[in-house]
Structure formats: C-alpha cells, structure tokens
Design a protein around this motif. Structure first.
Motif, short mmCIF file in Angstrom:
data_model
loop_
_atom_site.label_atom_id
_atom_site.label_comp_id
_atom_site.label_asym_id
_atom_site.label_seq_id
_atom_site.Cartn_x
_atom_site.Cartn_y
_atom_site.Cartn_z
N UNK A 126 0.90 -1.23 0.10
CA UNK A 126 0.02 0.05 -0.01
C UNK A 126 0.78 1.24 0.01
N UNK A 127 1.90 1.39 0.84
CA UNK A 127 2.82 2.42 0.75
C UNK A 127 3.52 2.61 -0.74
N UNK A 132 4.17 6.66 -0.87
CA UNK A 132 4.28 7.05 0.64
C UNK A 132 5.82 6.84 1.06
N UNK A 133 6.80 6.62 0.11
CA UNK A 133 7.99 6.34 0.64
C UNK A 133 8.65 7.58 0.83
N UNK A 138 11.32 11.14 6.71
CA UNK A 138 11.33 12.04 7.95
C UNK A 138 11.84 11.40 9.20
N UNK A 139 12.61 10.17 9.00
CA UNK A 139 13.12 9.46 9.81
C UNK A 139 14.65 9.92 9.66
N UNK A 321 13.16 3.76 -5.00
CA UNK A 321 12.40 3.59 -3.52
C UNK A 321 11.41 2.93 -3.77
N UNK A 322 10.32 3.20 -4.55
CA UNK A 322 8.99 2.49 -4.97
C UNK A 322 9.29 1.19 -5.34
N UNK A 323 10.35 0.71 -6.39
CA UNK A 323 10.43 -0.65 -6.57
C UNK A 323 11.03 -1.49 -5.37
#
Length: 619
Positions: A126-127, A132-133, A138-139, A321-323
């Motif tokens: 879902x991310x 939403x990567x 934010x970390x 990052x999405x992959x």
C-alpha cells in the motif's frame, strides 16, 4: 561486467518500460556472462553459509522454533533475483525483524507471526502504490542511529540468557535486565564458557580479513575464514556436541537447540485464525488487534532498513525506492505462504555479498537453493547446535551496530541532534522501539515546524544608483505559522531601517509556495504599510504562489521576478502615488510569465550600507 552496465540493457516499447522497471532481471540477464555466473555462485554459496546459522538464531530470538528461521530465508532471496535492483541486498530474517516479532507476538501462536508477515507485506505494498516512500525520509540519521543502537543493545541483552544457560521469560529490555539480575546465580558454567569463548573467537575472526598482503595466499585464506566464521564456529560446536553424545556417550554439558522439524515448509495461504487458550479460536480481528502499533512499525522499519541498505550499496546511483518497497512487499506476501516471519534486508548479509564479489542479484538463487538443501538434508543435525553458540552469533553481529561514531561530531556541531539521538535511544530501551521511534520522529518534526513558524529573517538597507529601499528576506518559506513573525519583521524594519519613508521589498526567493492565510496576511500588511505612506513590493515569488495570488485577487500587490526589475516597480510606484490600488489578473499573468522566464537567473549585486539579522524566538 559491472552491474550498472547490465542494468542499462535497452528494451522495446509498449509494456517494455514497465516490465523492465518491475522485473529488473530482464535488463541485465541478456548481458549476463560466464564471469558473472562464477562470481555470483561464489557469493551466493558464501552468503548461504552465513545465513543458515544466523536464521536459526533469529528464529530463537523471535521466540520461534529453529526451522522458522530457515523457512524465512529462501523465498525472499529467490524473489529478489527477479525484482531486486541492488545486487548486494538479500531479503530474509534479521535481528531487527526478529526483535520486533518477539515484541508484538509474544505469547501468541505461530499463526500470529505468519499473519503479521502477510499484513506487513500488505502495508508495504500500500505504501508503494500510494507513493508514501517519502515518509521514510522523515526519519533522520540521528533518529536512525539512536534506534539502531538501542535495538542492538536490546538484542545483546536478550541473548545473555542463552549465553549463560539461563531459563526465564521476560518481555522488554527493563524486564530482561531485572530477570538477569535475579537469575544470574543460576548461570551454567559450561554454557557461559562456551558462549563467551564463541563471542571472542567470532570477533577475532572478523578481523582476519585484513591479515596478510593484498592478493597473497594468506590474505585469501584469512578472508575465507573471516567471511565463513559463523558457519565454521557453529559447525565446530555442533560436531563437538555430536561426538560428546554419540561417541563418548556422555551427557552434553550445555543446552542444545533441540529437535528441528525436517523437510520443506507447507505451501498454504496465510492463516486468518489460530487456536487460542482454553480451546478457543483466535479470529483475524483478534490477532490483528493484538499487534497494536506493530501493524505500522514492522512494515515501516522494514522499508527503512531496506532502502538504507540499498542507498549504502548503490555507489551513488539513484535508488528506486518505490521498486524496493514493491519488492519487499512481494517477498513478505509470498513468504507468508511458506510460514515465514517478517523479513527485510540486513547490513551484515549485504557486507558479506559485497566482500564476496557479487555481480548481480542472481547470487540469491544459490543462497536460496542452499537453504532448501539444508531443510531437506541437514535438519537432523541442527539438533546439536548449542544455544550458547547461537547467542554468541547474534551478539557478535549486533555489537558492531551500536553507533558510537556519531556522538562526537554531533556534540561538536549539533547538540540538538545529539539530544534527539540520546532521547530516541533511551526511549527505545525504556518504553519500546515503537515509542522511541515515534518520539525521535516527533522531535525532528517539531524542529521543522519551529523553523517554518520562526524563520531566520535578514534585513538589509540597500543603496543603488537609482535609489534606496529596505530588503527583508525570510530564509525559509512562508506558510501560515510564520506569518506573524514576518509581519513583525517587516513592520519593525519599515520603522527602523526604512525611516517610515523608504519602500519595502520582501524577497521571496526561498518560498516554494504560499497558502491562503499567508496571502491574506500579506494583503493586510500591504494595506497597513500603505496607510503609513510606505509601499511593500514582492520579489522572486514562484509561479505556484503567483497563481494563488491571482486567484485570490490580492489588493495592492506588486511583483518583480529579479532585482534588476526593481527600478521599474519602485519608480512606477512613486509616479502612481495613491492611485495604485491592486494588481489586476492580467497584470498578475504578466508577472507570472516573467517569473517563469527569470527562474534560475542570478541576482544583481547591491551596495549595502548596513545589514543585520533578526532571529526572533518562538512566541
């Protein structure tokens, strides 16, 4: 052949681009050569020998039977061959995932662990689909450092029980420390000596890789021993236990891992119910609610670890990052069908792959096949692996993850970030990893909000050949929390540097956009200064902000794209006098075109008679 060159393999149109993105193997396999195959075979076998003892130890850390660690080790490696983008990454059980699994599924049946794997994969998918990567960004590094160091200490402390031959149940870091203090007198001498000895040997063998001259036979032998140290130590200890029991016919003086279920795991859908206490049945809702924050923490931490590893071994190349999220989600979703616990990449395995000369993700095929062979052929012999040895394997692996190196530079350069690191570390130990991670992220977000609400502001009295004006420059973008601070800075500068007479210019080059409240606040500010006989002009607004200003019909708005255009609007304002009222939509459109044309051009130099900075504290 370099993996980057393999990834550059061209393809056809149509479905080709999507296929090459989601299945990167189609990009590099056509250029795969014999040298690549040999290098990947060596790296894959080396990785497999490292993974077998580690996976058994990770299963025990998660509170599971040893075979579940092996069940979790092969499918992720095989899936990453098809979908992975970084050759060093190996998907499987890790110390972090095992610790989180133990925390969120303690006293639950094994079906709850398998369902957590499935749900973690679903959340990760879902991310990826919702893009939403960016949430992982934010970390910050200080938070990651505190979190990583804390879970390393937690794992090391939790393994002291096995290292010393103790038997007790504990939940959490503080409880484990208390139970260790209560039962320390019950420590078994044989287990303690074996465990401490294995830790010393493993740490010493880690340093062997640098023995001898580069390229020499001694260096190669030392490298093999260093890379295979976990498998070698486990093998020696298991053989010792086997000989002790079956040859010498004496009881083994230290605790053994016990019976490991032989054979491959059953292939089935993840369980959506499980047997509960007192002949009850736990439903899907019962198990899902029992995870609490784990439904978010486990998948997010898995994505964080995977992307961090990918970035570390990408050699500066951009990481998709999405992959990586889609791949990790697929690994967990499919792994839940073979009784796996949650998985992700591990720095230790990636370092082994890199040191072994891996060329492509195909190395995961060989490590995965080696795990399958171990499940079929070697499980009867896993019975003889001492628990103290497995505890030593984990302790020697995580002890180097405690990040002491970040403390000194943070102390010298950013004590705020140091405080975030220390508080994250302490909260993870005292309140749990999810509370510590949430606290660290909240502190960083609070700092970002503070910067937006209280931006540093520079005020300059500028003298040019064509006249004077006061330049006010917020160093961060302007949104509604900062409107009051910017207004106070402009009003103060208008009365001070401006002498209640000079025109004011608000430099908006650092703005990315505006919101409704900011536009209305600026409109009030223009009107307030206008009543005093001073004009407020805007410079360098981005196109998106100009569109918003045009849409809201801001009165008294005058804008230029760059400093060289200031003489025109300042002289025009002087000529217009009180007739200037507002900027029409057509004029705003012209300003918008000017901003688009001038975007990226440098600013003119000005002769400055005075300059000072205002950094107003939070109200």
């Amino acid at each position: 052949m370099r993996y980057g060159r393999l990834l550059a393999c061209p393809g056809s149109g149509g479905w080709g681009p999507l296929l090459r993105r989601r299945l990167p193997i189609v990009r590099w396999m056509p250029l795969y050569g014999r040298e690549d195959a040999v290098a990947d075979l060596v790296a894959g076998l080396t990785l497999g020998l490292t993974l077998i003892p580690q996976s058994i130890a990770y299963a025990l850390l998660a509170g599971l039977a040893p075979q579940y660690g092996l069940y979790s080790s092969f499918l992720g490696s095989l899936v990453y061959v098809l979908m992975g983008t970084i050759k060093e990454v190996s998907i499987g059980p890790t110390s972090l995932m095992s610790l989180l699994t133990a925390q969120y599924t303690h006293d639950q049946p094994v079906q709850a662990v398998i369902l957590l794997t499935f749900l973690a994969g679903a959340v990760q998918l879902g991310m990826a689909l919702l893009q939403l990567g960016f949430l992982v960004d934010l970390i910050s590094d200080p938070v990651t450092s505190g979190f990583t160091s804390a879970y390393s200490v937690m794992i090391a402390v939790s393994q002291l029980k096995g290292l010393l031959g103790l038997r007790f149940k504990a939940h959490g870091f503080v409880d484990t420390l208390c139970k260790l203090a209560q039962h320390i007198t019950e420590a078994k001498l044989a287990d303690s000596m074996l465990g401490v000895g294995c830790v010393v040997v493993l740490i010493g063998m880690k340093k062997l890789g640098t023995v001898g001259a580069p390229g020499s036979g001694l260096r190669r032998v030392a490298w093999v021993l260093s890379i295979g140290r976990n498998a070698l130590v486990v093998l020696v200890c298991a053989v010792t236990a086997y000989v002790w029991e079956n040859v010498a016919h004496q009881p083994v003086p230290f605790a053994l891992s016990g019976q490991v279920q032989p054979g491959l795991p059953p292939l089935s859908l993840p369980p959506f119910s499980a047997p509960g206490p007192a002949n009850t049945t736990l439903s899907f809702v019962d198990m899902a609610t029992s995870y609490g924050g784990g439904l978010l923490v486990v998948p997010v931490v898995g994505v964080l670890a995977n992307i961090a590893i990918a970035k570390s071994f990408s050699n500066g190349a951009p990481v998709d990052a999405s992959q990586e999220m889609v791949t990790l989600a697929t690994c967990n979703l499919l792994a839940s069908c073979v009784s796996s616990m949650p998985t992700c990449g591990a720095f230790t395995r990636s370092a082994v792959s890199n040191a072994s000369g891996v060329r492509t993700p195909l190395a995961g095929l060989y490590s995965g096949m080696l795990i399958l062979l171990a499940l079929v052929l070697l499980t009867p012999y896993f019975y003889y692996i001492p628990k103290a040895t497995l505890a030593a394997v984990l302790i020697s692996a995580v002890v180097f993850l405690v990040d002491f190196g970040i403390l000194k530079p943070l102390w010298r350069n950013s004590k705020r970030s140091l405080l975030v690191t220390v508080l994250t570390f302490a909260a993870c130990l005292g309140m749990g990893v999810e509370a510590g991670l949430l606290l660290g992220v909240s502190l960083d977000l609070a700092h970002l909000v503070y910067l937006w609400a209280r931006p540093p502001i520079t005020v300059q009295l500028c003298k040019a050949r064509w006249g004077e004006y006061v330049l006010v420059r917020p160093e961060v973008g302007l949104f509604f929390p900062a409107m009051g601070v910017v207004r106070d800075a402009v009003v103060t500068a208008a009365a001070g540097e401006g002498g209640a007479a000079l025109p004011m210019v608000l430099d908006c080059t650092h703005f990315r956009s505006l919101d409704y409240t900011a536009v209305k606040g600026l409109e009030v500010l223009v009107r307030e200064l206008g009543k005093r006989g001073q004009a407020l002009h805007f410079m360098g607004l981005p196109a998106s902000a100009l569109r918003l200003v045009a849409g809201l019909g801001m009165k008294g708005f005058t804008h230029c794209a760059a400093p060289r255009d200031l003489p025109g609007i300042l002289h025009a304002q002087e000529g217009a006098g009180d007739k200037a009222d507002s900027l029409s939509r057509a004029e705003t459109g012209l300003a918008l075109v000017g901003a688009d044309e001038d975007e990226g051009r440098g600013q003119d130099d000005h002769e400055l008679s005075s300059m000072h900075q205002q950094q107003r504290p939070a109200v």
